[in-house]
Design an enzyme around this catalytic site. Structure first.
Site, PDB file in Angstrom:
ATOM      1  N   ASP A  35       0.850  -1.173   0.000  1.00 24.73           N
ATOM      2  CA  ASP A  35       0.000   0.000   0.000  1.00 24.73           C
ATOM      3  C   ASP A  35       0.897   1.237   0.000  1.00 24.73           C
ATOM      4  O   ASP A  35       2.102   1.152   0.301  1.00 24.73           O
ATOM      5  CB  ASP A  35      -0.903  -0.020   1.244  1.00 24.73           C
ATOM      6  CG  ASP A  35      -1.896   1.122   1.262  1.00 24.73           C
ATOM      7  OD1 ASP A  35      -2.414   1.469   0.185  1.00 24.73           O
ATOM      8  OD2 ASP A  35      -2.140   1.671   2.348  1.00 24.73           O
ATOM      9  N   ASP A  37      -0.235   5.008   1.076  1.00 26.18           N
ATOM     10  CA  ASP A  37      -0.460   5.900   2.211  1.00 26.18           C
ATOM     11  C   ASP A  37      -0.413   5.123   3.520  1.00 26.18           C
ATOM     12  O   ASP A  37      -1.094   4.105   3.680  1.00 26.18           O
ATOM     13  CB  ASP A  37      -1.804   6.613   2.073  1.00 26.18           C
ATOM     14  CG  ASP A  37      -1.829   7.559   0.884  1.00 26.18           C
ATOM     15  OD1 ASP A  37      -0.823   8.238   0.655  1.00 26.18           O
ATOM     16  OD2 ASP A  37      -2.852   7.603   0.180  1.00 26.18           O
ATOM     17  N   LYS A 206      -9.507  -2.318  -3.208  1.00 29.36           N
ATOM     18  CA  LYS A 206      -9.463  -2.930  -1.877  1.00 29.36           C
ATOM     19  C   LYS A 206     -10.675  -2.505  -1.054  1.00 29.36           C
ATOM     20  O   LYS A 206     -11.085  -1.354  -1.141  1.00 29.36           O
ATOM     21  CB  LYS A 206      -8.185  -2.496  -1.154  1.00 29.36           C
ATOM     22  CG  LYS A 206      -6.887  -2.908  -1.824  1.00 29.36           C
ATOM     23  CD  LYS A 206      -5.689  -2.372  -1.080  1.00 29.36           C
ATOM     24  CE  LYS A 206      -5.601  -0.858  -1.158  1.00 29.36           C
ATOM     25  NZ  LYS A 206      -4.414  -0.294  -0.475  1.00 29.36           N
ATOM     26  N   ASP A 231      -1.261  -0.890   6.046  1.00 30.54           N
ATOM     27  CA  ASP A 231      -1.423  -0.296   7.381  1.00 30.54           C
ATOM     28  C   ASP A 231      -2.866  -0.382   7.868  1.00 30.54           C
ATOM     29  O   ASP A 231      -3.167   0.078   8.966  1.00 30.54           O
ATOM     30  CB  ASP A 231      -0.973   1.167   7.376  1.00 30.54           C
ATOM     31  CG  ASP A 231      -1.939   2.075   6.607  1.00 30.54           C
ATOM     32  OD1 ASP A 231      -2.364   1.683   5.493  1.00 30.54           O
ATOM     33  OD2 ASP A 231      -2.271   3.154   7.111  1.00 30.54           O
TER      34      ASP A 231
END
Length: 285
Positions: A35, A37, A206, A231
């Site tokens: 990912d 961010d 996602k 995250d």
């Protein structure tokens, strides 16, 4: 050994987990999905060690992709923005929900047509897949991210869906960040269209594992030898898990360690940041 005792000793292996929370009997990690961010950048700044992680990935020759649900930007746009943040990631190593959506539509209905609410990242991806963008009897209404959702466009989308167009959305994220605070995002606008039409969209990004599988195909990767770094438990980790990947939760984003047990699933591995994963690039374990 009693059957129940024998079965309990096999449980960690049946589920692919050791007591320490790492996957057992897996192939070495040959491909990496990450990912963006919260993993590589946070509030526009690189996560400490992210530059070294990306540099080592590139030096190793391992195949990798940086994934994002954001459909506003093209991979070229994102590569420039990441370079400004100190991360040298080539555009061919970036996979967006817009690219995944274009690939999905090309597989489902090659050479089709779509009415699109979105920006260059989405319209460019659809054009490059051979799609015609039109508001005249399109096969699909495709909703993506945009900085300025137009009531006129939303109204047109509602009427086209009522007329029989299929409803696709790039991602289910309800809000997005800005300097002034939260902005309504694709998921929130999709809910408005659904309320008006009674038609639920198919979300490609996602946590749909479709995003992971399309990324794997893009780099000729295999689930048993690919890691997904994220995250967020509710998007990155769950979609990676459902795609059969080795999942790694980093604590540099939105989820803290004490929140992990609230979920009915768990990551294969938990680390503080991607800096802790640099040794894994060479060892593969």
């Amino acid at each position: 050994m009693p059957f129940t005792s024998h079965l309990s000793s096999l449980v960690p292996y049946l589920f692919g987990l050791e007591h320490g929370g790492t996957v057992t009997e897996r192939k070495p990690i040959e491909c990496w999905l990450s990912d963006m961010d919260g993993v590589l950048v946070h509030e526009g700044q690189p996560v400490p060690g992210a530059d070294k992680f990306i540099r080592r990935l590139r030096e190793s020759g391992k195949r990798f992709l940086v994934l994002t649900n954001n459909s506003i930007y093209t991979p070229r746009d994102l590569a420039v923005r990441l370079r400004a943040a100190g991360l040298d990631i080539p555009q061919e190593s970036i996979w967006t929900s817009a690219l995944a959506t274009a690939k999905f539509l090309d597989d489902q209905r090659p050479g089709g047509s779509a009415y699109v609410i979105g920006e260059a990242g989405l319209t460019t991806a659809l054009h490059e897949s051979g799609y015609i963008l039109t508001d005249i009897d399109p096969d699909y209404v495709v909703l993506g991210e945009t900085r300025t959702y137009s009531f006129t466009q939303i109204t047109r989308a509602i009427r086209l869906i009522e007329g029989g167009a299929r409803f696709i959305a790039t991602n289910p994220d309800p809000v997005g960040p800005s300097n002034e605070g939260s902005l309504p995002a694709c998921g929130a606008v999709a809910a408005m269209i659904t309320k008006a039409t009674g038609v639920e969209p198919y979300f490609v990004g996602k946590p749909n594992p479709m995003m992971m599988r399309s990324a794997l195909r893009a780099i000729d990767g295999h689930s048993e030898s690919t890691a997904m770094i994220g995250d967020r438990m509710d998007t990155d980790i769950v979609s990676g898990m459902e795609a059969g990947l080795h999942t790694i939760l980093v604590l540099s984003g939105v989820v803290s360690k004490d929140q992990i047990d609230r979920y009915p699933f768990r990551p294969s591995q938990v680390v503080d940041s991607v800096a802790d994963l640099i040794p894994m690039i060479d060892s593969g374990t």
